[in-house]
Design a protein around this motif. Structure first.
Motif, PDB file in Angstrom:
ATOM      1  N   GLN A  37      12.144  -2.367  -5.554  1.00  0.00           N
ATOM      2  CA  GLN A  37      11.527  -3.488  -4.833  1.00  0.00           C
ATOM      3  C   GLN A  37      12.354  -3.895  -3.623  1.00  0.00           C
ATOM      4  OE1 GLN A  37      11.174  -6.333  -8.027  1.00  0.00           O
ATOM      5  NE2 GLN A  37       9.072  -5.686  -8.552  1.00  0.00           N
ATOM      6  N   ARG A  38      13.675  -3.914  -3.780  1.00  0.00           N
ATOM      7  CA  ARG A  38      14.542  -4.254  -2.639  1.00  0.00           C
ATOM      8  C   ARG A  38      14.412  -3.204  -1.536  1.00  0.00           C
ATOM      9  NH1 ARG A  38      18.311  -5.417  -6.734  1.00  0.00           N
ATOM     10  NH2 ARG A  38      19.477  -3.496  -6.238  1.00  0.00           N
ATOM     11  N   LEU A  39      14.310  -1.944  -1.950  1.00  0.00           N
ATOM     12  CA  LEU A  39      14.153  -0.866  -0.977  1.00  0.00           C
ATOM     13  C   LEU A  39      12.835  -1.028  -0.218  1.00  0.00           C
ATOM     14  CD1 LEU A  39      15.279   1.794   0.183  1.00  0.00           C
ATOM     15  CD2 LEU A  39      14.139   2.997  -1.693  1.00  0.00           C
ATOM     16  N   GLU A  40      11.762  -1.335  -0.924  1.00  0.00           N
ATOM     17  CA  GLU A  40      10.463  -1.534  -0.285  1.00  0.00           C
ATOM     18  C   GLU A  40      10.494  -2.730   0.658  1.00  0.00           C
ATOM     19  OE1 GLU A  40       7.236   0.242  -3.451  1.00  0.00           O
ATOM     20  OE2 GLU A  40       8.111  -1.727  -3.882  1.00  0.00           O
ATOM     21  N   GLU A  41      11.179  -3.789   0.246  1.00  0.00           N
ATOM     22  CA  GLU A  41      11.297  -4.966   1.115  1.00  0.00           C
ATOM     23  C   GLU A  41      12.060  -4.631   2.387  1.00  0.00           C
ATOM     24  OE1 GLU A  41      13.180  -7.844  -1.342  1.00  0.00           O
ATOM     25  OE2 GLU A  41      11.408  -8.154  -2.629  1.00  0.00           O
ATOM     26  N   GLU A  42      13.106  -3.834   2.251  1.00  0.00           N
ATOM     27  CA  GLU A  42      13.893  -3.460   3.424  1.00  0.00           C
ATOM     28  C   GLU A  42      13.092  -2.575   4.378  1.00  0.00           C
ATOM     29  OE1 GLU A  42      18.106  -1.177   4.547  1.00  0.00           O
ATOM     30  OE2 GLU A  42      17.670  -1.750   2.480  1.00  0.00           O
ATOM     31  N   LEU A  43      12.287  -1.678   3.817  1.00  0.00           N
ATOM     32  CA  LEU A  43      11.487  -0.775   4.645  1.00  0.00           C
ATOM     33  C   LEU A  43      10.183  -1.407   5.112  1.00  0.00           C
ATOM     34  CD1 LEU A  43      12.014   2.570   2.672  1.00  0.00           C
ATOM     35  CD2 LEU A  43      13.182   1.799   4.738  1.00  0.00           C
ATOM     36  N   GLY A  44       9.769  -2.491   4.458  1.00  0.00           N
ATOM     37  CA  GLY A  44       8.589  -3.224   4.909  1.00  0.00           C
ATOM     38  C   GLY A  44       7.269  -2.649   4.472  1.00  0.00           C
ATOM     39  N   SER A  45       7.287  -1.769   3.467  1.00  0.00           N
ATOM     40  CA  SER A  45       6.029  -1.166   3.021  1.00  0.00           C
ATOM     41  C   SER A  45       6.218  -0.593   1.627  1.00  0.00           C
ATOM     42  CB  SER A  45       5.603  -0.048   3.983  1.00  0.00           C
ATOM     43  OG  SER A  45       4.373   0.531   3.577  1.00  0.00           O
ATOM     44  N   PRO A  46       5.148  -0.569   0.807  1.00  0.00           N
ATOM     45  CA  PRO A  46       5.259   0.013  -0.541  1.00  0.00           C
ATOM     46  C   PRO A  46       5.580   1.505  -0.482  1.00  0.00           C
ATOM     47  CG  PRO A  46       3.247  -1.293  -0.327  1.00  0.00           C
ATOM     48  CD  PRO A  46       3.804  -1.131   1.053  1.00  0.00           C
ATOM     49  N   LEU A  47       6.334   1.963  -1.464  1.00  0.00           N
ATOM     50  CA  LEU A  47       6.677   3.376  -1.572  1.00  0.00           C
ATOM     51  C   LEU A  47       5.896   4.068  -2.680  1.00  0.00           C
ATOM     52  CD1 LEU A  47      10.557   3.112  -1.203  1.00  0.00           C
ATOM     53  CD2 LEU A  47       8.898   3.741   0.557  1.00  0.00           C
ATOM     54  N   ILE A  48       5.351   3.273  -3.608  1.00  0.00           N
ATOM     55  CA  ILE A  48       4.629   3.842  -4.736  1.00  0.00           C
ATOM     56  C   ILE A  48       3.469   2.928  -5.104  1.00  0.00           C
ATOM     57  CG2 ILE A  48       6.182   2.748  -6.408  1.00  0.00           C
ATOM     58  CD1 ILE A  48       5.774   5.269  -8.191  1.00  0.00           C
ATOM     59  N   TYR A  49       2.306   3.529  -5.366  1.00  0.00           N
ATOM     60  CA  TYR A  49       1.168   2.771  -5.868  1.00  0.00           C
ATOM     61  C   TYR A  49       1.362   2.581  -7.366  1.00  0.00           C
ATOM     62  CZ  TYR A  49      -1.249   3.891  -1.485  1.00  0.00           C
ATOM     63  OH  TYR A  49      -1.610   4.018  -0.170  1.00  0.00           O
ATOM     64  N   ARG A  50       1.421   1.344  -7.795  1.00  0.00           N
ATOM     65  CA  ARG A  50       1.618   1.047  -9.211  1.00  0.00           C
ATOM     66  C   ARG A  50       0.248   0.880  -9.864  1.00  0.00           C
ATOM     67  NH1 ARG A  50       5.489  -0.882  -6.048  1.00  0.00           N
ATOM     68  NH2 ARG A  50       7.669  -0.971  -6.737  1.00  0.00           N
ATOM     69  N   ASP A  51      -0.198   1.918 -10.547  1.00  0.00           N
ATOM     70  CA  ASP A  51      -1.531   1.921 -11.136  1.00  0.00           C
ATOM     71  C   ASP A  51      -1.439   2.422 -12.572  1.00  0.00           C
ATOM     72  OD1 ASP A  51      -4.225   1.724 -11.463  1.00  0.00           O
ATOM     73  OD2 ASP A  51      -4.726   3.567 -10.387  1.00  0.00           O
ATOM     74  N   GLY A  52      -0.632   1.729 -13.375  1.00  0.00           N
ATOM     75  CA  GLY A  52      -0.455   2.122 -14.761  1.00  0.00           C
ATOM     76  C   GLY A  52       0.115   3.516 -14.876  1.00  0.00           C
ATOM     77  N   LYS A  53      -0.568   4.373 -15.647  1.00  0.00           N
ATOM     78  CA  LYS A  53      -0.103   5.737 -15.844  1.00  0.00           C
ATOM     79  C   LYS A  53      -0.418   6.638 -14.656  1.00  0.00           C
ATOM     80  CE  LYS A  53      -0.460   5.626 -20.886  1.00  0.00           C
ATOM     81  NZ  LYS A  53      -1.056   6.261 -22.092  1.00  0.00           N
ATOM     82  N   ASP A  54      -1.184   6.131 -13.697  1.00  0.00           N
ATOM     83  CA  ASP A  54      -1.578   6.941 -12.542  1.00  0.00           C
ATOM     84  C   ASP A  54      -0.817   6.555 -11.279  1.00  0.00           C
ATOM     85  OD1 ASP A  54      -3.483   8.372 -14.029  1.00  0.00           O
ATOM     86  OD2 ASP A  54      -4.937   6.752 -13.775  1.00  0.00           O
ATOM     87  N   SER A  55       0.443   6.139 -11.431  1.00  0.00           N
ATOM     88  CA  SER A  55       1.259   5.789 -10.271  1.00  0.00           C
ATOM     89  C   SER A  55       1.434   7.008  -9.376  1.00  0.00           C
ATOM     90  CB  SER A  55       2.631   5.274 -10.722  1.00  0.00           C
ATOM     91  OG  SER A  55       2.490   4.102 -11.492  1.00  0.00           O
TER      92      SER A  55
END
Length: 291
Positions: A37-55
């Motif tokens: 989460q800190r990495l995503e905040e620093e880069l300003g965009s999500p790195l992974i779609y969190r969709d249960g088992k289908d991430s």
């Protein structure tokens, strides 16, 4: 951004599972989640779609994964350099070669490499089907010897080595060996063995068809040694690169109207992401007399 985040994200990108990534990283799942989460905040965009088992990784996530793999490779090289310096260990380099490239042209070069770089050990591997430049970028191999240059990538250092023609291969006592240049019509009169591993299979087939020769091989193989043994014994003929002969008793002849050739190259990671010794080998390859 810190080194731990690099390791955490690479484990997550490979597993797409926060629990498994945390286990591989040796931390708790909440700790790994917060680091991502800190990495995503620093880069300003999500790195992974969190969709249960289908991430799954986002487009930025895939780009970051590629860059972090280079960082990981560089860190590993730093550790190996320090161990070599402190403990006097040898640098082990893994170099992979396409299966259709013969060894004869390279023996003198690698003998020269080992004599000039006494702290280097070379492990030679055969590339599997579909492998090439991506395996260099991922760090699986330090370099690859390829039958043609891969698509341009600024992360790759490509050193052209030599060009070679595609020629008819037949037994030394074969009737076709009596001529310096062989016609396609003459080729069609003899049993033909198909080299399934040939990267230029389509171009060769098209050339033969354009000259009204439809070859119907009853034997095909992706093992070059099997193909060449059949040819050397006079049981069949084939078309192959002129420097790829490894079995005694094979003669090669030019084919009338065929100008197909390939350029063999050495591919390694550009810049500081590759070991110093590998960069020296690339420089030696650029200066070597491949003729």
């Amino acid at each position: 951004m810190d080194i731990n985040q690099v390791t955490y994200f690479l484990n997550l990108a490979e597993t797409l599972n926060f629990t498994e990534a945390a286990r591989r990283s040796g931390v708790s799942q909440p700790s790994l989640t917060r680091a991502i989460q800190r990495l995503e905040e620093e880069l300003g965009s999500p790195l992974i779609y969190r969709d249960g088992k289908d991430s799954r990784l986002t487009a930025l996530g895939r780009d970051v994964q590629a860059e972090f793999m280079r960082v990981e490779l560089a860190l590993r090289n730093v550790r190996e350099h320090s161990e070599s310096t402190v403990h006097g260990r040898r640098r082990i380099l893994d170099i992979a070669v396409a299966p259709t490239i013969g060894p004869a042209t390279f023996t003198a070069f690698f003998d020269d490499v080992l004599s000039q770089l006494p702290a280097v050990n070379l492990n030679m591997h055969q590339l599997s089907a579909g492998e090439g430049a991506p395996e260099v970028l991922s760090g699986k191999y330090h370099a690859c010897i390829l039958p043609e240059a891969p698509r341009f990538n600024p992360k790759l250092n490509i050193v052209p080595l030599f060009r070679e023609r595609f020629l008819l291969a037949c037994a030394e006592g074969h009737p076709l060996a009596e001529n310096d240049v062989v016609s396609v019509k003459a080729i069609a009169s003899y049993p033909y063995v198909d080299r399934l591993a040939c990267e230029f299979h389509t171009q060769i087939t098209e050339h033969l068809m354009n000259h009204n020769a439809v070859m119907q091989p009853r034997f095909s193989a992706d093992r070059e040694d099997w193909v060449q043994q059949l040819v050397a014994e006079g049981r069949a003929i084939c078309i192959m690169p002129e420097r790829s002969v490894v079995v005694e008793g094979i003669a090669t002849r030019a084919i009338e109207g065929m100008s197909l050739e390939r350029e063999v190259v050495l591919a390694s990671v550009s810049g500081s992401g590759t070991p110093l010794e590998m960069r020296k080998i690339a420089q030696m390859a650029a200066r070597h007399d491949w003729a």
